[in-house]
Scaffold this motif. Structure first.
Motif, short mmCIF file in Angstrom:
data_model
loop_
_atom_site.label_atom_id
_atom_site.label_comp_id
_atom_site.label_asym_id
_atom_site.label_seq_id
_atom_site.Cartn_x
_atom_site.Cartn_y
_atom_site.Cartn_z
N GLU A 11 11.25 -3.95 -2.18
CA GLU A 11 10.60 -3.98 -0.88
C GLU A 11 9.53 -2.89 -0.83
OE1 GLU A 11 13.39 -3.78 2.29
OE2 GLU A 11 14.42 -5.64 1.74
N ALA A 12 8.49 -3.17 -0.04
CA ALA A 12 7.39 -2.20 0.06
C ALA A 12 6.79 -2.26 1.46
CB ALA A 12 6.32 -2.50 -1.00
N ARG A 13 6.01 -1.21 1.80
CA ARG A 13 5.32 -1.13 3.09
C ARG A 13 3.89 -0.67 2.87
NH1 ARG A 13 9.94 2.18 6.53
NH2 ARG A 13 11.38 0.41 6.84
N MET A 14 3.02 -1.13 3.76
CA MET A 14 1.67 -0.60 3.81
C MET A 14 1.67 0.60 4.74
SD MET A 14 -0.54 -2.18 1.90
CE MET A 14 -2.02 -1.55 2.66
N LEU A 15 1.41 1.78 4.17
CA LEU A 15 1.34 3.01 4.96
C LEU A 15 -0.03 3.63 4.72
CD1 LEU A 15 4.91 4.46 4.32
CD2 LEU A 15 4.09 3.26 6.36
N ASP A 16 -0.87 3.64 5.76
CA ASP A 16 -2.27 4.05 5.62
C ASP A 16 -2.92 3.20 4.53
OD1 ASP A 16 -1.97 5.94 7.64
OD2 ASP A 16 -1.16 7.42 6.23
N ASN A 47 11.08 6.70 -2.14
CA ASN A 47 9.89 5.93 -1.80
C ASN A 47 8.74 6.38 -2.70
OD1 ASN A 47 11.42 4.82 0.19
ND2 ASN A 47 10.34 5.79 1.89
N THR A 48 8.02 5.40 -3.28
CA THR A 48 6.99 5.72 -4.27
C THR A 48 5.70 5.00 -3.93
OG1 THR A 48 8.72 5.97 -5.96
CG2 THR A 48 6.44 5.72 -6.73
N ALA A 49 4.60 5.77 -3.79
CA ALA A 49 3.31 5.20 -3.40
C ALA A 49 2.53 4.73 -4.62
CB ALA A 49 2.50 6.23 -2.63
N PHE A 50 1.88 3.57 -4.49
CA PHE A 50 1.02 3.01 -5.54
C PHE A 50 -0.36 2.76 -4.95
CE2 PHE A 50 5.26 2.09 -7.00
CZ PHE A 50 5.20 2.23 -8.39
N SER A 51 -1.33 2.67 -5.85
CA SER A 51 -2.71 2.44 -5.41
C SER A 51 -2.96 0.99 -5.04
CB SER A 51 -3.68 2.86 -6.52
OG SER A 51 -3.42 2.10 -7.70
N SER A 52 -2.08 0.09 -5.54
CA SER A 52 -2.27 -1.33 -5.27
C SER A 52 -0.94 -2.07 -5.44
CB SER A 52 -3.30 -1.93 -6.24
OG SER A 52 -2.75 -1.98 -7.54
N PRO A 53 -0.84 -3.27 -4.87
CA PRO A 53 0.37 -4.06 -5.08
C PRO A 53 0.54 -4.49 -6.53
CG PRO A 53 -1.26 -5.34 -3.86
CD PRO A 53 -1.76 -3.93 -3.90
N SER A 54 -0.57 -4.66 -7.28
CA SER A 54 -0.46 -5.04 -8.68
C SER A 54 0.11 -3.92 -9.53
CB SER A 54 -1.83 -5.46 -9.23
OG SER A 54 -2.28 -6.66 -8.60
N GLN A 103 -6.06 -12.45 13.66
CA GLN A 103 -4.93 -11.87 14.38
C GLN A 103 -5.22 -10.44 14.78
OE1 GLN A 103 -2.32 -13.53 15.27
NE2 GLN A 103 -2.73 -15.43 14.16
N GLY A 104 -6.48 -10.05 14.71
CA GLY A 104 -6.79 -8.66 15.04
C GLY A 104 -6.53 -7.76 13.86
N SER A 105 -6.58 -6.48 14.07
CA SER A 105 -6.32 -5.50 13.01
C SER A 105 -4.84 -5.45 12.71
CB SER A 105 -6.79 -4.12 13.45
OG SER A 105 -6.44 -3.16 12.49
N LEU A 106 -4.48 -5.68 11.43
CA LEU A 106 -3.07 -5.75 11.08
C LEU A 106 -2.52 -4.42 10.57
CD1 LEU A 106 -3.05 -9.20 9.27
CD2 LEU A 106 -2.54 -8.69 11.65
N VAL A 107 -3.42 -3.56 10.13
CA VAL A 107 -2.94 -2.30 9.58
C VAL A 107 -2.76 -1.27 10.67
CG1 VAL A 107 -3.43 -0.46 7.94
CG2 VAL A 107 -4.03 -2.81 7.38
N GLY A 108 -3.62 -1.27 11.68
CA GLY A 108 -3.49 -0.37 12.82
C GLY A 108 -3.93 1.03 12.52
#
Length: 701
Positions: free
Chosen positions: A598-603, A651-658, A696-701
């Motif tokens: 599982e992953a999340r978009m954070l900033d 939790n580990t941040a990556f530069s891209s989903p790939s 749907q408007g801005s999804l990242v917020g």
């Protein structure tokens, strides 16, 4: 110590001589040949003998097959690993010939092949050529091997165990057949058996080698089941002083379940341990994935409780002071389903919680719900195995089975798919067997739970015919072809009958159909059909009303109220995310690799969450992501999970989903298409396109 294997062709005169003293060990299965096998043996012997030349010694040898023994050279004692059915039946046949023939010399000659009589002067006991298992040994001596025993056996009217009953039945068969032969033929038959009939004896002094031969011969078509071989291996590994007790326990379990049921149980036990589709024979998979290191513990702690659970589940015979009737009702409905993939988790849960009636009721109601949903959704065998294996694992790990994420529960999407299938043209989309059990389950709900179904024939029928006659009332009530097509195969237009289909009666007008086809004496045993009998006409309004009533019953019983279409789920998640109520969440899974992440978009970062799984090693071509993965392992962000995979320790941040999916899969991967918006079938790329389009408007917020 090197084992010596020998194989010899031996005439029965040699087999039934002082060269061999055969003992059937207690862990072998009971005598199992029925009258069909006994009749075939006698017919073959007589046919082969009569087809030969006049001179006995000119008849070609007749081979009766092979036997596998544990036996040392120059020692007569032989433990029979395979061949007890032939040896026992041949001894029985010789005893029956002895009883039938009138010549005393022939009788004495036959007795010598059955047992060597003891001598009072030398204080020696009778010396028997074949000794059965301990449980049947004395019975066999008294009623078969001793003179006069056959007469007592065929006259015996007592209730006998299965093995003894088969001996009696085969003795009666032999005596009836032999009575039709004259004395000369009887004498020639016994001479032919002794001198021209051969067995191949395969002997080794080593126990393991004998069982290995036993297994190889079974794989080439001998009449032994996988459970027979497993019994020989498991019981044979138990200390000798306890072996008979465990043999008796094993055989009692097999007798309680029946031979076929016992074999089914072993397949389910294999699945409990394997949790994957079979890729080999039951015997091989059982050895590889169950292979009990301690045979006593296996019998006591696995086989016995699982066998008891299996019997109570398949017989719907759970006993408890509370909820027994309701639990057994769930068992009855589960047993009606055409697939049995639900049995392994049922056995696992039953064995752990049989003394908790509230827990039993809750679990098996939900298991029935899950199984019927998969039947209704027409889930394939691979999907079923994966789902029920996940459930077995969740039970073993004592996870919360009632959380929304549990494999026991239906997701909102699965609820939606179940409801839509039920509300659709079921008659057209499902097999007759599946449709019948779905309607029987619905009929019980309509009846209020009091219906009993023990009819030999149950069929599903249309009320509105598929092809109504042009001048019928059907056409007046439902003149539109589109409306008829909309309703003809749906629940609202279906009824149950206790008779075979009648295509002519199916096209009767409504009143005649109700009285002559749907009812006997004006009544029907099915509540669903009684509903139809109570209607005066059959219009679109009637159909819609009935469909609504039936769907409400199913919706309530199987808790489908939270259903949500995939499109509705996506819209809801996008709306929540655009409002900034929650971060954008994604998931990545591979059933083949048994990975879930599982992953999340954070900033601007793509963050894989702690607890996500990754493949144990990099297997793809060299790539920059390989170095990234290695660095994460060195930093302790990726650690072994103890089960052959890696797990994210934080939790580990990556530069891209790939980058994230490549590290997880151990190879380059297009994460834009493999990561999905959580709970949907919308890929990261599709989500991003929607976000950038501004729909749907801005999804990242």
């Amino acid at each position: 110590m090197t084992s010596t294997l020998s194989a010899k062709e031996q005439p029965l005169a040699k087999i039934f001589s002082d060269d061999y003293v055969f003992t059937i060990p207690g862990y072998q299965r009971p005598y199992a040949w029925g009258t069909d096998q006994a009749q075939e043996l006698l017919d073959d012997l007589l046919s082969y003998m009569r087809a030969g030349n006049v001179k006995l010694d000119e008849i070609a040898p007749y081979f009766l097959g092979s036997i596998v023994l544990i036996k040392r050279e120059a020692v007569s004692d032989a433990t029979v690993v395979d061949g007890q059915q032939r040896l026992t039946t041949l001894t029985l046949l010789l005893a029956c010939i002895r009883t039938t023939v009138q010549d005393d010399n022939v009788r004495k000659g036959i007795t010598k092949r059955i047992y060597e009589q003891g001598d009072v002067v030398t204080a020696t006991a009778n010396h028997y050529r074949v000794s059965l298992r301990e449980r049947d040994r004395q019975f066999f001596r008294e009623f078969v091997q001793h003179e006069g025993g056959i007469e007592k056996l065929i006259a015996l009217n007592d209730v006998l165990s299965d093995s003894r009953s088969r001996l009696r039945a085969n003795a009666r068969l032999f005596m009836t057949s032999l009575a039709a032969l004259d004395t000369a033929t009887l004498v020639r038959l016994v001479q032919f058996i002794a001198t021209r009939c051969y067995l191949v004896t395969v002997a080794t002094p080593d126990l393991d080698s004998a069982y290995r031969i036993f297994g190889v011969m079974n794989s080439r078509g001998l009449d032994l089941s996988a459970t027979d071989i497993l019994k020989a291996e498991i019981i044979g590994a138990i200390e000798e002083d306890s072996r008979d007790d465990y043999t008796e326990k094993w055989e009692q379990l097999e007798e309680d379940l029946g031979r076929d049921g016992f074999g089914d149980l072993f397949s389910h036990i294999r699945m409990v341990y394997r949790k994957a589709k079979s890729k080999g024979t039951l015997l091989r998979e059982f050895r590889d994935h169950v292979g009990p290191p301690n045979p006593r513990i296996f019998v006591d702690d696995v086989l016995e409780p699982m066998a008891e659970a299996f019997r109570e589940i398949t017989d719907a015979d759970y006993a408890s002071q509370k909820h027994a009737e309701a639990v057994n009702k769930a068992f009855s409905w589960l047993n009606r389903i055409e697939f049995k993939d639900w049995v392994p988790p049922a056995l696992t849960y039953f064995s752990l919680h049989r003394n908790e009636p509230e827990a039993m009721l809750r679990f098996f109601r939900d298991l029935e719900r899950l199984a019927y949903s998969m039947l209704i959704r027409r889930s394939g065998v691979n999907e079923r195995i994966e789902r029920f294996s996940s459930l077995t694992e969740a039970i073993e790990q004592r996870r919360d089975l009632y959380s929304p994420e549990s494999p026991l529960q239906l997701s909102v999407k699965e609820q939606f798919e179940t409801y839509e299938a039920l509300n659709g043209p079921l008659y057209d989309t499902h097999s007759a067997r599946a449709l019948a059990v779905i309607l029987l389950r619905l009929d019980e709900l309509v009846s209020g739970g009091g219906a009993i179904y023990d009819h030999d024939v149950i069929t599903v029928e249309h009320v509105l015919p598929q092809q109504p006659k042009p001048d019928s009332k059907w056409m007046a009530w439902l003149p539109s072809p589109q409306v008829r097509l909309q309703w003809v195969h749906r629940l609202g237009n279906l009824a149950l009958l206790t008779r075979k289909k009648n295509s002519a009666a199916n096209n009767y007008d409504f009143d005649r159909k109700k009285s002559a086809y749907f009812a006997k004496g004006g009544v029907s045993p099915f509540a669903l059909t009684t509903q139809v009998l109570g209607r005066a006409e059959w219009t679109a309004t009637e159909l819609e009303d009935r469909q609504t009533q039936l769907m409400e019953l199913l919706e309530q019983e199987w808790r489908l109220e939270d259903r949500e279409s995939p499109q509705a789920t996506i819209a809801r998640k996008l709306a929540l995310q655009s409002a900034g109520d929650q971060p954008v969440e994604f998931e990545l899974s591979s059933a083949k690799l048994n990975l879930q992440a599982e992953a999340r978009m954070l900033d601007d970062a793509f963050v894989v969450l702690q607890g996500s799984k990754a493949k144990a090693a990099w297997t793809g071509v060299g790539h920059g992501y390989k170095a990234l993965r290695q660095a994460l392992e060195e930093e302790g962000a990726l650690v072994p999970d103890g089960k052959g995979a890696l797990v994210f320790a934080r939790n580990t941040a990556f530069s891209s989903p790939s980058a994230a999916s490549a590290v997880i899969f151990g190879r380059p991967d297009n994460g834009r298409t493999s990561w999905m918006l959580k709970g949907t079938e919308l890929s990261y790329a599709d989500w991003l396109e929607s976000a950038l389009s501004g729909e749907q408007g801005s999804l990242v917020g």
